[in-house]
Scaffold this motif. Structure first.
Motif, mmCIF file in Angstrom:
data_model
loop_
_atom_site.group_PDB
_atom_site.id
_atom_site.type_symbol
_atom_site.label_atom_id
_atom_site.label_comp_id
_atom_site.label_asym_id
_atom_site.label_seq_id
_atom_site.Cartn_x
_atom_site.Cartn_y
_atom_site.Cartn_z
ATOM 1 N N GLY A 4 4.183 -8.057 5.787
ATOM 2 C CA GLY A 4 4.725 -7.156 6.793
ATOM 3 C C GLY A 4 6.241 -7.177 6.840
ATOM 4 O O GLY A 4 6.863 -8.244 6.719
ATOM 5 N N THR A 5 6.835 -6.006 7.022
ATOM 6 C CA THR A 5 8.297 -5.876 7.087
ATOM 7 C C THR A 5 8.679 -5.034 8.299
ATOM 8 O O THR A 5 7.819 -4.412 8.940
ATOM 9 C CB THR A 5 8.852 -5.211 5.818
ATOM 10 N N ALA A 6 9.979 -4.984 8.589
ATOM 11 C CA ALA A 6 10.464 -4.152 9.690
ATOM 12 C C ALA A 6 10.784 -2.738 9.225
ATOM 13 O O ALA A 6 10.680 -1.787 9.996
ATOM 14 C CB ALA A 6 11.707 -4.779 10.310
ATOM 15 N N HIS A 7 11.165 -2.585 7.949
ATOM 16 C CA HIS A 7 11.615 -1.294 7.428
ATOM 17 C C HIS A 7 10.809 -0.886 6.200
ATOM 18 O O HIS A 7 10.345 -1.730 5.432
ATOM 19 C CB HIS A 7 13.101 -1.353 7.054
ATOM 20 N N ARG A 8 10.703 0.427 5.993
ATOM 21 C CA ARG A 8 9.978 0.937 4.839
ATOM 22 C C ARG A 8 10.661 0.573 3.521
ATOM 23 O O ARG A 8 9.988 0.307 2.528
ATOM 24 C CB ARG A 8 9.822 2.459 4.949
ATOM 25 N N ASP A 9 12.001 0.569 3.510
ATOM 26 C CA ASP A 9 12.676 0.225 2.259
ATOM 27 C C ASP A 9 12.486 -1.256 1.909
ATOM 28 O O ASP A 9 12.486 -1.630 0.730
ATOM 29 C CB ASP A 9 14.165 0.588 2.299
ATOM 30 N N GLN A 10 12.293 -2.103 2.916
ATOM 31 C CA GLN A 10 11.969 -3.499 2.646
ATOM 32 C C GLN A 10 10.579 -3.619 2.028
ATOM 33 O O GLN A 10 10.372 -4.393 1.080
ATOM 34 C CB GLN A 10 12.049 -4.320 3.937
ATOM 35 N N ALA A 11 9.630 -2.855 2.546
ATOM 36 C CA ALA A 11 8.286 -2.861 1.967
ATOM 37 C C ALA A 11 8.322 -2.391 0.519
ATOM 38 O O ALA A 11 7.651 -2.961 -0.357
ATOM 39 C CB ALA A 11 7.354 -1.970 2.793
ATOM 40 N N ALA A 12 9.127 -1.367 0.250
ATOM 41 C CA ALA A 12 9.256 -0.869 -1.120
ATOM 42 C C ALA A 12 9.880 -1.926 -2.032
ATOM 43 O O ALA A 12 9.483 -2.070 -3.199
ATOM 44 C CB ALA A 12 10.100 0.405 -1.137
ATOM 45 N N ALA A 13 10.826 -2.675 -1.487
ATOM 46 C CA ALA A 13 11.466 -3.734 -2.286
ATOM 47 C C ALA A 13 10.462 -4.824 -2.639
ATOM 48 O O ALA A 13 10.466 -5.345 -3.761
ATOM 49 C CB ALA A 13 12.639 -4.321 -1.506
ATOM 50 N N VAL A 14 9.584 -5.176 -1.708
ATOM 51 C CA VAL A 14 8.571 -6.201 -1.984
ATOM 52 C C VAL A 14 7.613 -5.723 -3.060
ATOM 53 O O VAL A 14 7.243 -6.472 -3.971
ATOM 54 C CB VAL A 14 7.803 -6.560 -0.695
ATOM 55 N N ARG A 15 7.212 -4.458 -2.995
ATOM 56 C CA ARG A 15 6.244 -3.929 -3.965
ATOM 57 C C ARG A 15 6.769 -4.006 -5.397
ATOM 58 O O ARG A 15 5.990 -4.104 -6.348
ATOM 59 C CB ARG A 15 5.897 -2.476 -3.615
ATOM 60 N N GLN A 16 8.075 -3.952 -5.562
ATOM 61 C CA GLN A 16 8.650 -4.039 -6.905
ATOM 62 C C GLN A 16 8.397 -5.386 -7.562
ATOM 63 O O GLN A 16 8.417 -5.499 -8.796
ATOM 64 C CB GLN A 16 10.157 -3.772 -6.845
ATOM 65 N N PHE A 17 8.139 -6.410 -6.753
ATOM 66 C CA PHE A 17 7.895 -7.748 -7.300
ATOM 67 C C PHE A 17 6.399 -8.075 -7.371
ATOM 68 O O PHE A 17 6.032 -9.199 -7.701
ATOM 69 C CB PHE A 17 8.607 -8.793 -6.441
ATOM 70 N N LEU A 18 5.562 -7.094 -7.071
ATOM 71 C CA LEU A 18 4.116 -7.276 -7.168
ATOM 72 C C LEU A 18 3.553 -6.423 -8.293
ATOM 73 O O LEU A 18 4.057 -5.331 -8.563
ATOM 74 C CB LEU A 18 3.431 -6.865 -5.857
ATOM 75 N N PRO A 19 2.505 -6.879 -8.951
ATOM 76 C CA PRO A 19 1.839 -6.031 -9.943
ATOM 77 C C PRO A 19 1.329 -4.755 -9.271
ATOM 78 O O PRO A 19 0.914 -4.793 -8.110
ATOM 79 C CB PRO A 19 0.674 -6.900 -10.438
ATOM 80 N N PRO A 20 1.340 -3.624 -9.972
ATOM 81 C CA PRO A 20 0.899 -2.366 -9.356
ATOM 82 C C PRO A 20 -0.519 -2.423 -8.811
ATOM 83 O O PRO A 20 -0.850 -1.730 -7.853
ATOM 84 C CB PRO A 20 1.006 -1.354 -10.511
ATOM 85 N N ASP A 21 -1.360 -3.241 -9.422
ATOM 86 C CA ASP A 21 -2.761 -3.328 -9.005
ATOM 87 C C ASP A 21 -3.058 -4.626 -8.272
ATOM 88 O O ASP A 21 -4.187 -5.127 -8.299
ATOM 89 C CB ASP A 21 -3.680 -3.207 -10.223
#
Length: 429
Positions: free
Chosen positions: A309-326
């Motif tokens: 969980g994050t406070a901002h959408r751009d933070q969530a997007a930043a986390v997703r970059q370090f996770l595998p797409p699946d």
């Protein structure tokens, strides 16, 4: 334990007021109560309208109601471009339409507040408003006249209604549209208020912390004891890395603060984003097993049972970059995580790396949502220095005449949570 349902329904049906409010802390069985009330009203043979705040909430309600009452005709009031999600499409007793006329055979019609507001005719003897504290008062004003009696159910500790425009001009007015529907309802009407006193989601390690920090006047307890739940790992030997130490702390105590070195950073702090992803991925790699009242012999904690969980959408997007797409791990903002439940959550602390403590980042509801989604453990990821930041930025928001004072104060709530997390700190340096 006392069942409040009979008293709620008696007030709804027979008291002089046209509405009844039920306050629910996180995981107290709010959804169960809404489904139970919907079934009870439907059995009378009179039509029922159910109002939720998001499409996700509508679909969850329909899925739960259809599962519990497979022969009950349910209508899904939707937008033109709505495509039924799998959990809805599999139920034969659910009809989807963009107009009430197309749902004439439904005993229960469920839709978002925004969709209900587009109707220009029709009336219902009964209504249920779910997540009522997320609903703006002006949204209730648009539809309230269509319902004779309404049950309002929600969590007073969650995020306030959201607006993209400045609302200062209405501050202090009794009908301020930015206030929640329940706040304005209670300010202008004498209505019965009931409270669910037990959280069945939060473990015994978390309920006292969340209750004290965010529900100082309407506290609650955990429905389970310390011995009812545990988090273990299939791979027992932990490594020497800070991430492993963090997971070990979280498994043992239900909490962990994974703390990076103090530094003022951009909002999309890449190191914090990577740390959040590393904690979640390492958790999966350890083969976590959750023992609870639902699974006495233990159940694997799969990716869909983990959220970041994050406070901002751009933070969530930043986390997703370090996770595998699946990866299957949920990554989202507090606003979108409201009402959802996971076994383990990883929280990007809203005040991490900041130079100041703004009203947005001090919002008690935001931190409440982030720290109350878990059944077993919550890991906060942050840079060091949050306590010092709070001490340097006491609450300085404007005070308006006649404005409803919101409890708890965001600064106090953040300080209370931080004081607890400091006992579970693991240095990531």
């Amino acid at each position: 334990m006392t069942d409040i349902f009979p008293a709620v329904m008696e007030d709804l049906q027979f008291c002089d007021a046209r509405g009844v409010v039920v306050d629910s802390p996180p995981g107290a069985g709010k959804s169960t109560l809404v489904v139970r009330a919907a079934r009870h009203i439907a059995e009378t043979g009179e039509p029922l309208a159910v109002v939720a705040q998001t499409n996700e909430q509508v679909d969850d309600l329909i899925a739960n109601l259809a599962r519990s009452s497979p022969t009950l005709p349910i209508g899904r009031l939707s937008a033109q471009n709505y495509v039924p999600v799998p959990r809805i499409a599999t139920h034969n007793n659910v009809t989807v339409d963009t107009a009430v006329a197309g749902l004439a055979g439904a005993a229960v019609v469920i839709g978002t507040a925004a969709k209900w507001s587009t109707l220009n005719q029709g009336a219902w003897p009964w209504a249920i408003v779910d997540e009522a504290y997320q609903m703006r008062s002006d949204a209730l004003l648009q539809i309230a006249g269509r319902f004779d009696r309404t049950l309002f159910v929600g969590d007073p500790g969650q995020l306030d209604p959201f607006s993209t425009v400045e609302t200062e001009r209405w501050a202090g007015l009794s009908w301020d549209p930015q206030l929640s529907a329940v706040a304005v309802l209670l300010r202008h009407n004498e209505v019965p208020v009931h409270r669910l006193p037990v959280s069945w989601r939060l473990p015994a390690t978390a309920a006292p912390v969340v209750s004290e920090a965010f529900y100082p006047f309407t506290g609650f307890t955990a429905g389970t004891s310390l011995s009812d739940r545990s988090l273990t790992f299939s791979t027992h030997a932990f490594g020497a890395s800070p991430v492993d130490s963090t997971l070990e702390t979280a498994a043992a105590t239900g909490w962990a603060l994974h703390e990076l070195p103090a530094r003022h950073s951009m909002r999309t702090d890449a190191e914090i984003a990577q740390a959040c992803a590393d904690v979640a991925l390492r958790l999966l790699a350890r083969g976590p097993v959750a023992v609870s009242e639902r699974a006495r012999t233990g159940a694997p904690v799969t990716a869909d049972r983990i959220a970041i969980g994050t406070a901002h959408r751009d933070q969530a997007a930043a986390v997703r970059q370090f996770l595998p797409p699946d990866s299957g791990i949920t990554v989202d903002t507090a606003n979108r995580l409201q009402g959802r439940e996971y076994d383990v959550t990883v929280v990007w602390h809203p005040l991490s790396g900041r130079r100041d403590a703004t009203a947005f980042h001090l919002e008690a509801g935001r931190l409440c949502v982030l720290t109350s989604r878990h059944r077993h453990a919550c890991v906060a990821v942050a840079r060091a220095g949050i306590t010092e930041l709070l001490n340097a930025h006491p609450s300085t928001g404007r005070v308006y005449l006649n404005e409803i004072v919101k409890f708890p104060d965001g600064w106090e709530a953040n300080m209370a949570v931080m004081s607890h997390l400091e006992h579970h700190r693991v240095s990531a340096s």
